[in-house]
Design a protein around this motif. Structure first.
Motif, PDB file in Angstrom:
ATOM      1  N   ILE A   1       0.777  -1.199   0.071  1.00 15.93           N
ATOM      2  CA  ILE A   1      -0.063  -0.091   0.077  1.00 15.93           C
ATOM      3  C   ILE A   1       0.946   1.487   0.081  1.00 15.93           C
ATOM      4  CG2 ILE A   1      -1.759   1.301   1.166  1.00 15.93           C
ATOM      5  CD1 ILE A   1      -2.772  -1.369   2.376  1.00 15.93           C
ATOM      6  N   ALA A   2       1.780   1.209   0.901  1.00 20.04           N
ATOM      7  CA  ALA A   2       2.818   2.522   0.909  1.00 20.04           C
ATOM      8  C   ALA A   2       3.542   2.668  -0.494  1.00 20.04           C
ATOM      9  CB  ALA A   2       3.767   2.332   2.094  1.00 20.04           C
ATOM     10  N   GLN A   3       4.039   1.548  -1.140  1.00 19.46           N
ATOM     11  CA  GLN A   3       4.691   1.529  -2.329  1.00 19.46           C
ATOM     12  C   GLN A   3       3.662   2.512  -3.458  1.00 19.46           C
ATOM     13  OE1 GLN A   3       5.827  -2.349  -3.172  1.00 19.46           O
ATOM     14  NE2 GLN A   3       7.430  -2.338  -1.296  1.00 19.46           N
ATOM     15  N   GLU A   4       2.542   1.884  -3.519  1.00 24.91           N
ATOM     16  CA  GLU A   4       1.546   2.577  -4.321  1.00 24.91           C
ATOM     17  C   GLU A   4       1.074   3.738  -4.212  1.00 24.91           C
ATOM     18  OE1 GLU A   4      -1.158   3.247  -7.574  1.00 24.91           O
ATOM     19  OE2 GLU A   4       0.805   1.750  -7.286  1.00 24.91           O
ATOM     20  N   PHE A   5       1.113   4.230  -2.773  1.00 21.25           N
ATOM     21  CA  PHE A   5       0.818   5.517  -2.523  1.00 21.25           C
ATOM     22  C   PHE A   5       1.978   6.640  -2.675  1.00 21.25           C
ATOM     23  CE2 PHE A   5       0.681   9.212   0.321  1.00 21.25           C
ATOM     24  CZ  PHE A   5      -0.376   9.550   0.555  1.00 21.25           C
ATOM     25  N   VAL A   6       3.179   6.063  -2.515  1.00 19.37           N
ATOM     26  CA  VAL A   6       4.422   6.849  -3.015  1.00 19.37           C
ATOM     27  C   VAL A   6       4.515   7.189  -4.278  1.00 19.37           C
ATOM     28  CG1 VAL A   6       6.911   6.935  -2.987  1.00 19.37           C
ATOM     29  CG2 VAL A   6       5.494   6.414  -0.955  1.00 19.37           C
ATOM     30  N   ARG A   7       4.188   6.000  -5.199  1.00 16.08           N
ATOM     31  CA  ARG A   7       4.338   5.882  -6.794  1.00 16.08           C
ATOM     32  C   ARG A   7       3.258   6.766  -7.332  1.00 16.08           C
ATOM     33  NH1 ARG A   7       1.908   5.161 -11.147  1.00 16.08           N
ATOM     34  NH2 ARG A   7       0.062   4.375  -9.960  1.00 16.08           N
ATOM     35  N   GLY A   8       1.823   6.708  -6.652  1.00 14.98           N
ATOM     36  CA  GLY A   8       1.033   7.839  -7.232  1.00 14.98           C
ATOM     37  C   GLY A   8       1.205   9.166  -7.018  1.00 14.98           C
ATOM     38  N   CYS A   9       1.949   9.544  -5.658  1.00 20.29           N
ATOM     39  CA  CYS A   9       2.084  10.826  -5.130  1.00 20.29           C
ATOM     40  C   CYS A   9       3.015  11.388  -6.039  1.00 20.29           C
ATOM     41  CB  CYS A   9       2.516  10.569  -3.626  1.00 20.29           C
ATOM     42  SG  CYS A   9       3.221  12.103  -3.124  1.00 20.29           S
ATOM     43  N   GLN A  10       4.263  10.669  -6.221  1.00 25.98           N
ATOM     44  CA  GLN A  10       5.410  11.267  -7.030  1.00 25.98           C
ATOM     45  C   GLN A  10       5.051  11.283  -8.141  1.00 25.98           C
ATOM     46  OE1 GLN A  10       9.169   8.793  -6.066  1.00 25.98           O
ATOM     47  NE2 GLN A  10       9.123   9.643  -3.844  1.00 25.98           N
ATOM     48  N   GLU A  11       4.136  10.437  -9.177  1.00 31.05           N
ATOM     49  CA  GLU A  11       3.762  10.635 -10.519  1.00 31.05           C
ATOM     50  C   GLU A  11       3.074  11.924 -10.485  1.00 31.05           C
ATOM     51  OE1 GLU A  11       0.294   8.827 -13.362  1.00 31.05           O
ATOM     52  OE2 GLU A  11       0.788   7.589 -11.716  1.00 31.05           O
ATOM     53  N   GLN A  12       2.414  12.334  -9.736  1.00 31.21           N
ATOM     54  CA  GLN A  12       1.507  13.794  -9.665  1.00 31.21           C
ATOM     55  C   GLN A  12       2.401  14.798  -9.386  1.00 31.21           C
ATOM     56  OE1 GLN A  12      -2.916  12.756  -9.002  1.00 31.21           O
ATOM     57  NE2 GLN A  12      -1.752  11.291  -8.102  1.00 31.21           N
ATOM     58  N   GLY A  13       3.833  14.721  -9.193  1.00 35.64           N
ATOM     59  CA  GLY A  13       4.584  15.789  -8.559  1.00 35.64           C
ATOM     60  C   GLY A  13       4.946  15.990  -6.995  1.00 35.64           C
ATOM     61  N   GLY A  14       4.330  15.001  -6.264  1.00 32.73           N
ATOM     62  CA  GLY A  14       4.492  15.076  -4.941  1.00 32.73           C
ATOM     63  C   GLY A  14       5.798  14.724  -4.370  1.00 32.73           C
ATOM     64  N   LEU A  15       6.160  14.832  -2.937  1.00 29.64           N
ATOM     65  CA  LEU A  15       7.610  14.501  -2.546  1.00 29.64           C
ATOM     66  C   LEU A  15       7.644  13.558  -1.656  1.00 29.64           C
ATOM     67  CD1 LEU A  15       8.258  18.257  -1.462  1.00 29.64           C
ATOM     68  CD2 LEU A  15       9.107  17.088  -3.702  1.00 29.64           C
ATOM     69  N   ILE A  16       6.539  12.732  -1.141  1.00 26.26           N
ATOM     70  CA  ILE A  16       6.434  11.862  -0.138  1.00 26.26           C
ATOM     71  C   ILE A  16       7.381  10.576  -0.793  1.00 26.26           C
ATOM     72  CG2 ILE A  16       5.101  10.322   1.114  1.00 26.26           C
ATOM     73  CD1 ILE A  16       3.000  12.520   1.128  1.00 26.26           C
ATOM     74  N   THR A  17       8.199   9.833   0.098  1.00 23.05           N
ATOM     75  CA  THR A  17       8.987   8.936  -0.315  1.00 23.05           C
ATOM     76  C   THR A  17       8.373   7.585   0.576  1.00 23.05           C
ATOM     77  OG1 THR A  17      10.892   9.328   1.564  1.00 23.05           O
ATOM     78  CG2 THR A  17      10.821  10.444  -0.754  1.00 23.05           C
ATOM     79  N   THR A  18       9.091   6.295   0.275  1.00 17.92           N
ATOM     80  CA  THR A  18       8.817   5.481   1.080  1.00 17.92           C
ATOM     81  C   THR A  18       9.216   5.351   2.472  1.00 17.92           C
ATOM     82  OG1 THR A  18      10.451   4.039  -0.232  1.00 17.92           O
ATOM     83  CG2 THR A  18       8.221   3.511  -1.022  1.00 17.92           C
TER      84      THR A  18
END
Length: 617
Positions: A247-264
């Motif tokens: 879940i964390a991995q998909e959250f971070v992938r989706g966040c960063q894809e859209q320009g967000g900064l959150i990392t695993t």
């Protein structure tokens, strides 16, 4: 003497008149349990959980899950903060489930983008998600039921529920922004290309991605139970999957894809904190708030200041009373705007001095009793904890009135819709109590519409980064940096009297929260209102503090009054230098529980505007 007698008579007349009136919503009565929150369906989720044998923690978690699923006005990627009364220890516990600024979120990063503050929405507004961890920590530590049982109502809602008009219309109003975020567009705009692209009120709104995420949490818990893990260990296994697993991995992938900064790594390092709350004594009643990573201590500061005045003799909502409450709030909020921040990241906040009764006496003596003071500045609490203020040069230059304008120029003394939307930025509140003695007060938030959904998780990301500042001259304790919590507005409340629960209360509404909660508390304690009367009673709102949202505007001297405020009160306030505006409802919405120890029952109060709702048994 005659003036004092007249004010006392007028106060008694007003309170008796209020008591004689039927409130717009009835008092809720319960003997065994009480469940109150921001949506009728979510309150039903609380009652369903009680009927399964759950305690107040279980019910509060079920309501939190339901409101997050219903976007009221928050999401699973937001933040949760709570106060819990534990009847076994007879202590109040504080839950800090606020996310932190992610890797790369520095003041220079935002300044280089030409920003004065972090953005109010979008992927760069997000701190790490806190609500899943907050829910699972509360449930594991203090609940009775399984995660599967507690999440069942929310999962049914995610399968599809008839969406209410308030949320459906909010989606439609924000559809242009939602279209810029692919996963949000897919979830919210169910009729793309049509004139109305949002769901219609009453339409069955489905969230398959979110349902899958919740199912993963339940599956992990159930697998752990089958493997011989304890109830607590199994819930924490689900928590681990959210913050460190797929879940964390998909959250971070989706966040960063859209320009967000959150990392695993940001997710994996983040933890819920169980804290000691802050507390003050007001006339024998102990009032509890969260620490200075919220605005909660500002209400305690205001109570300490107001303890130096005879409020009851002034009369309920007379010009003198309103002026005194307004000035005390401004002093407390000025301190909030300069001194509050994350206590786990330096510099250390002077909270002991800020909550000192002697400091409050000093502040009370500085109050102008005849005129509004638009230049109220933070005080110096350091001497009241035996220290020297290291920020005196910054404090001396601190400007209480930045050149901002929150007034709509086309309407005299009326705040623009955009400004009010930011000032009252909504969330929800949750109140629960049971016959075992557990009491829970929660003010969760974040990830409200329009929210960026992180990939295929169905989870809307927080917008709380905007509460930070970039310039230490504004607040040296609340400058953004990775791993730091922003100072938030979210502020549940608990009060004890004679060692037992007296009131549990909370409200939505951004910077207005502790203003409304302060007046609610005084309505009960000083003017004898019952809990529903106090929820509905007219309050005032000051706009003199710096907004915690968007451009952090301030409007010194502006005051919001109830539209039924009598002309002599209006005149008195205008003569004191206030700029007046009016609304039909000014009280919250507040949700609360009063504990009737004489009869062994609960009295529930739920606001008379919005969709807040309660159920008792």
């Amino acid at each position: 003497m005659r003036t004092k007698m007249f004010c006392s008579f007028l106060s008694l007349f007003i309170v008796l008149s209020l008591s004689a009136q039927t409130t717009q919503k009835p008092v809720l009565h319960g003997r065994h349990w009480m469940a109150i929150t921001g949506k009728p369906l979510a309150a039903t989720a609380g009652s369903m959980t009680f009927q399964k044998g759950g305690n107040a923690i279980d019910a509060a978690c079920a309501m939190l899950a339901a409101t997050s699923t219903m976007w009221d006005v928050l999401s699973w990627g937001g933040e949760t903060q709570a106060l819990i009364y534990n009847p076994k220890t007879k202590k109040v516990i504080a839950i800090n489930a606020l996310g932190v600024a992610p890797t790369g979120a520095t003041a220079d990063f935002f300044k280089n983008k030409g920003l004065k503050y972090p953005p109010g929405d979008g992927p760069l507004a997000a701190v790490t998600p806190g609500t899943p961890g907050g829910l699972m920590t509360m449930l594991a530590e203090y609940g009775k039921l399984s995660l599967k049982e507690v999440l069942a109502p929310a999962m049914q809602l995610a399968e599809g529920y008839p969406i209410e008009k308030q949320t459906a219309d909010m989606i439609e109003r924000n559809k242009a922004k939602l279209k810029s975020w692919p996963y949000s567009k897919q979830v919210f705009l169910t009729h793309q290309g049509q004139e109305r692209e949002a769901p219609s009120p009453g339409e069955i709104f489905k969230q398959s991605d979110l349902l899958a995420t919740l199912q993963k949490l339940v599956d992990t818990e159930q697998a752990a139970l089958k493997a011989g893990k304890s109830r607590k260990e199994a819930i924490y296994a689900a928590n681990e999957r959210f913050y460190k697993g797929d879940i964390a991995q998909e959250f971070v992938r989706g966040c960063q894809e859209q320009g967000g900064l959150i990392t695993t790594q940001d997710l994996a390092k983040w933890k819920v904190l169980i804290e000691e709350p802050t507390v003050t004594d007001y006339k024998g009643i102990q009032v509890y708030k969260l620490k200075e990573w919220t605005q909660g201590p500002a209400m305690l500061q205001a109570l300490n200041i107001l303890e130096n005045f005879d409020l009851k003799s002034m009369g309920y909502n007379t010009a003198k009373y309103i002026h005194t409450v307004y000035q005390s709030m401004n002093m407390a909020f000025a301190d909030r705007d300069f001194y509050y921040g994350d206590p786990y990241v330096g510099p250390e906040e002077p909270i002991k001095g800020l909550l000192s009764k002697e400091y409050a006496k000093q502040r009370a003596k500085l109050m102008n009793l005849e005129k509004n003071d638009p230049k109220v500045k933070p005080g110096d609490p350091y001497p009241f904890e035996g220290k020297t203020n290291p920020f005196l040069p910054v404090l001396e230059k601190w400007n209480p009135s930045p050149a901002t304008s929150a007034l709509d120029p086309s309407r005299s003394n009326v705040h623009s819709p955009d400004y009010l939307a930011g000032f009252y930025a909504g969330t929800t509140s949750i109140q629960a109590a049971d016959e075992e003695g557990w009491v829970v007060s929660v003010t969760p938030s974040g990830g409200w519409l329009p929210a960026v959904i992180a990939g295929k998780t169905g989870v809307g990301m927080s917008q709380r980064m905007q509460a930070f500042v970039l310039d230490p001259a504004e607040n040296p304790f609340n400058v953004v940096e990775p791993g730091k919590r922003p100072r938030v507005t979210l502020t549940p409340s608990l009060a004890l009297k004679e060692g037992k629960p007296f009131l549990s209360f909370a409200v939505q509404g951004g910077d207005s929260q502790d203003q409304n909660l302060l007046q609610f508390f005084l309505n009960v304690v000083e003017f004898g209102m019952n809990v529903q009367e106090a929820c509905e009673a007219p309050n005032i709102n000051s706009f003199q503090m710096r907004s915690s949202f968007d451009n952090h505007d301030t409007k010194p001297g502006d005051i919001l009054l109830h539209e039924n405020t009598p002309p002599w009160t209006r005149k008195g306030l205008q003569e004191m230098g206030y700029k007046l505006s009016y609304e039909a409802r000014t009280s919250g919405p507040i949700n609360a529980i009063y504990f009737d120890w004489k009869h062994g029952s609960f009295w529930g109060g739920s606001s008379n505007h919005g969709e807040d709702y309660g159920i008792g048994w």
